[in-house]
Structure formats: C-alpha cells, structure tokens
Design an enzyme around this catalytic site. Sequence first.
Site, PDB file in Angstrom:
ATOM      1  N   GLY A 155       0.609 -30.091 -12.070  1.00 19.71           N
ATOM      2  CA  GLY A 155       0.853 -29.902 -13.498  1.00 19.71           C
ATOM      3  C   GLY A 155      -0.436 -29.672 -14.259  1.00 19.71           C
ATOM      4  O   GLY A 155      -0.567 -28.721 -15.030  1.00 19.71           O
ATOM      5  N   TYR A 156      -1.399 -30.538 -14.035  1.00 21.74           N
ATOM      6  CA  TYR A 156      -2.702 -30.409 -14.685  1.00 21.74           C
ATOM      7  C   TYR A 156      -3.359 -29.091 -14.308  1.00 21.74           C
ATOM      8  O   TYR A 156      -3.855 -28.353 -15.173  1.00 21.74           O
ATOM      9  CB  TYR A 156      -3.583 -31.587 -14.269  1.00 21.74           C
ATOM     10  CG  TYR A 156      -4.956 -31.596 -14.900  1.00 21.74           C
ATOM     11  CD1 TYR A 156      -5.131 -32.053 -16.200  1.00 21.74           C
ATOM     12  CD2 TYR A 156      -6.070 -31.169 -14.193  1.00 21.74           C
ATOM     13  CE1 TYR A 156      -6.394 -32.079 -16.782  1.00 21.74           C
ATOM     14  CE2 TYR A 156      -7.330 -31.185 -14.764  1.00 21.74           C
ATOM     15  CZ  TYR A 156      -7.486 -31.644 -16.057  1.00 21.74           C
ATOM     16  OH  TYR A 156      -8.750 -31.662 -16.632  1.00 21.74           O
TER      17      TYR A 156
END
Length: 279
Positions: A155-156
């Site tokens: 996600g990051y």
Amino acid sequence: MTSLQDTVAVVTGGGRGIGREIALHQARFGARVAVLARTAREIEETAALIATEGGTAIARAVDLVDRAAVEETLKSVVAELGPIDTLVNNHGSFRAFGPIWECDPELWWDDIEINLRGTFHTCRVVAPAMLARGRGRIVNLVGGGTGTSFPNGSGYASSKAGIMRFTECLNDTTKEGGVLAFAVDPGLVRTAMTELQLYSEAGKTHLPAIQQLFDDGINVPPTRAASLIADIAAGRFDPLAGRMLCGVDDRDVLERDMAGIVERDGRALRVTGMDMVKL
C-alpha cells in the site's frame, strides 16, 4: 546562500519528525510557514518552536483526505500569511504491513488515500494560484517502494510510486507557467512511522529488514531532507523539476551533475528493458 525571505511555505505533516524539520528550515531561511497536520497539539508545538527562533508560523489542523477542509484551510493560510510560494507535501501513512491477504483492507486503503489523495488535494488548490502568479515550487515526498518492489509494504509503495508519477505529470502540466514540482526521498529516517514498523508485531513479522538497516547504522538525519528542500524552494535545483532528489545526496555533486541527469533522463520513473507497444 539560501534565502526564502518574504516567501510563504506550507508544510503538511509538520507536527513531528521530518515535517517539523522542514518547517523549521523554511522559517530559518526567512519563510512565513503554515504547518498542517491532523494533530493540533503537535503542529502548535512546531509553530511555537519557529516563533521562539524569531520566525512566523501558524498551525492549522486538517484532514487532508477531506477536500473541502483542505480548500478552506489553504484559503485561510493565504488570508493570514499571503500567497503560497512553496508547498511541501510531507504527510504520510504506513500502517498496513504484510501480504495483501493479511492486511486490513481499510488500513491498506487509508495509506493510499492519505498519501496520494492528500497530495492531490493540496496541489489541486495551490497549483492554479501559483500559475496565476507565474511562479511557485511544489515538493512531494516519496520513499520506499517508489522505484522498486517493497514486499509486505504494497500500500505504501503503491502510493509513493503514484506520487512520483503524479509529480512528473504535474510538473509537465505547470512548468511552462513557472510552477515546478519535485519529488524528494528523505531516506530511512527514525520517525514515529518507522517506530511502528520496528515495534509492532506486524512490523517485526513482515518488515524485519527495517531493524537490520538501523542495526547496520543507516539512519538519515531529518535535517538532510529539510536542508535539501530549503534549497529546492530557493531555486537551486530548478533544472531537476519533475525528478526525484534524495536526502542522502551530496548537494554540491548533485548541482554539478544536473545537466547530465537531465540528458540521460535520470531520477524519473521509466520503463526499461522491454519493447513498448506504440498506440
């Protein structure tokens, strides 16, 4: 010598860590600074630190995912401090660790929304006003996973790669109007975000390499990125707009190599090693 006298800077995520250092550096070189984040107490502390050093700063608590709140907040900043010359999107979230089937879907999406959508919201407000004045600089922070895979940090990594491409697109849209956008990777800095990676059970399980990097002595001071961003705001690295600069860079070497970086199209997201289909 770097001078930001008579300019206005907005720094998001400015309540602690890298963001606080960025805000302090902007003020030390003469900028009037608006410090934005969700936690009022922390940004008020940053503004107070700037004031004790003789600078001018205001604190504005805002959720950057809330478009209307961002618009109102930045409107109030301009009313109090004047037109914005420098926007630094330092805010960030990285709470979803692990394989995607183990991540909490809401946390995973929160990382994307805070990092990427928050950056979109601030740029969407600030860029047109900068274009109307014919000048301005926007700095978007990227990080791990921007140009490489980041297992268990999807996600990051996806949000930071997205911010990098967004920065390139933004710069190519605004540069002819005098508004330049840059990406900055601060490097591995010990912050509240990395503390979560180091000490949470999910972090220890899925991101053990972070602890190893710190054990190996890799710990970039937040002042490195803050000093670099002050130089960007002052125009030192304008030829590298649309590209990624790093906190660990030797700025004198970087400045000498700017023409070469542009010539070889470096410091940018590019697909290599394959034939691209021409549409």
